[in-house]
Scaffold this active site. Structure first.
Site, PDB file in Angstrom:
ATOM      1  N   GLY A   1      79.803 -21.826  40.053  1.00  0.00           N
ATOM      2  CA  GLY A   1      78.556 -23.076  40.163  1.00  0.00           C
ATOM      3  C   GLY A   1      77.871 -22.049  38.912  1.00  0.00           C
ATOM      4  O   GLY A   1      78.029 -20.835  38.912  1.00  0.00           O
ATOM      5  N   THR A   2      76.787 -22.627  37.977  1.00  0.00           N
ATOM      6  CA  THR A   2      75.566 -22.068  37.344  1.00  0.00           C
ATOM      7  C   THR A   2      76.695 -22.437  36.296  1.00  0.00           C
ATOM      8  O   THR A   2      77.748 -21.626  35.987  1.00  0.00           O
ATOM      9  CB  THR A   2      75.609 -21.138  37.623  1.00  0.00           C
ATOM     10  N   THR A   3      75.841 -22.583  35.119  1.00  0.00           N
ATOM     11  CA  THR A   3      75.299 -22.337  33.495  1.00  0.00           C
ATOM     12  C   THR A   3      74.650 -21.797  33.129  1.00  0.00           C
ATOM     13  O   THR A   3      73.577 -23.055  33.354  1.00  0.00           O
ATOM     14  CB  THR A   3      76.124 -23.848  32.846  1.00  0.00           C
TER      15      THR A   3
END
Length: 212
Positions: free
Chosen positions: A13-15
Site C-alpha cells: 500500500g501507499t506511493t
C-alpha cells in the site's frame, strides 16, 4: 508470522515520491490507507512536518511511522534549542538511521523519505534496518514501480519548481492508475530556502494538472 511476511503485508500500500532539484525538494504522497483489500481511510496524511525546513514521507505501519516522526521531531527541536542552530538534514537522517538500526531485531516496519533544506536541498531514504541513502529522486511503497518509471523518463536536475511539482504529481498519479492500494488524491510538500509549503490535490485537480 515471520518478519518478512509482516513487511510484505505492511508495505502493500501507499506511493510516496521525493524529487530534488538544485533549488528545492518536492515530496508527494497519495492519501489512501488500506488493510488487505479494504480501504480503511481516504484522507491519510503521509507527509509529516518535522521542522520548518524538513519533512518526512511514510510508508508501512502507521503506528511505527508516527512514533519515529515524533522521535525525530523531538530530537531536531532539542538540537536547535541546545545548539542555537538548525540540525542538518543529513544529521537528522543519520539519527533516524541509528534508531532504526538499534531496533533491527524487532524492526519498525517502515520505508521513509526525509527531505529538507539546510545549505542546499537534501533527500534521503531509510528502510526498516536503518539503511540510509541520498539520491536525486526516490520512491517508496507498492506503487513505486510505476512511479519511478515516470520520474526516470523525465527527470532533470535543472527543472524549475512547477516542473518538479508536476513531475512528482504525475508519478504518484501513474501509480494510482495501476496500484489498488494507492489513490484518493495527492499531497505535496515543497521545501526550499523559504521553508515548507503544502499543496493538496483532489482527484479532479490531479487530472486537470496531468492532462491540461
Amino acid at each position: 508470522m515471520s518478519v518478512d511476511e509482516k513487511v510484505a503485508r505492511a508495505l502493500k500500500g501507499t506511493t510516496t515520491v521525493g524529487i530534488r532539484s538544485e533549488k528545492a525538494v518536492v515530496l508527494a504522497a497519495d492519501k489512501r490507507a488500506t488493510a488487505g483489500n479494504f480501504i480503511v481511510h481516504k484522507r491519510v496524511e503521509k507527509i509529516v512536518k518535522i521542522s520548518d525546513y524538513m519533512a518526512m514521507t511514510t510508508a508501512g505501519l502507521v503506528a511505527d511511522a508516527q512514533v519515529l516522526a515524533d522521535v525525530l521531531r523531538m530530537e531536531v527541536k532539542n538540537y536547535e534549542l541546545f545548539h542555537k542552530k538548525r540540525m542538518s538534514v543529513k544529521a537528522a537522517a543519520t539519527f533516524l538511521s541509528n534508531v532504526l538500526h538499534s531496533a533491527r531485531f524487532y524492526p519498525y516496519i517502515v520505508q521513509l523519505l526525509v527531505g529538507g533544506f539546510d545549505t542546499a536541498p537534501r533527500l534521503y531514504s531509510l528502510d526498516w534496518f536503518g539503511t540510509v541513502a541520498e539520491e536525486e529522486f526516490l520512491v517508496t511503497g507498492s506503487g513505486s514501480p510505476m512511479a519511478v518509471g515516470v520520474i526516470e523518463a523525465e527527470y532533470n536536475p535543472n527543472m524549475d519548481l512547477e516542473e518538479l511539482v508536476n513531475l512528482a504529481v504525475r508519478a504518484v498519479f501513474a501509480a494510482t492508475r495501476r496500484d489498488t492500494a494507492s489513490g484518493e488524491g495527492i499531497d505535496v510538500a515543497v521545501i526550499d530556502r523559504n521553508g515548507i509549503t503544502m499543496r493538496h490535490y483532489r482527484l479532479g485537480d490531479v487530472i486537470r494538472l496531468v492532462r491540461p
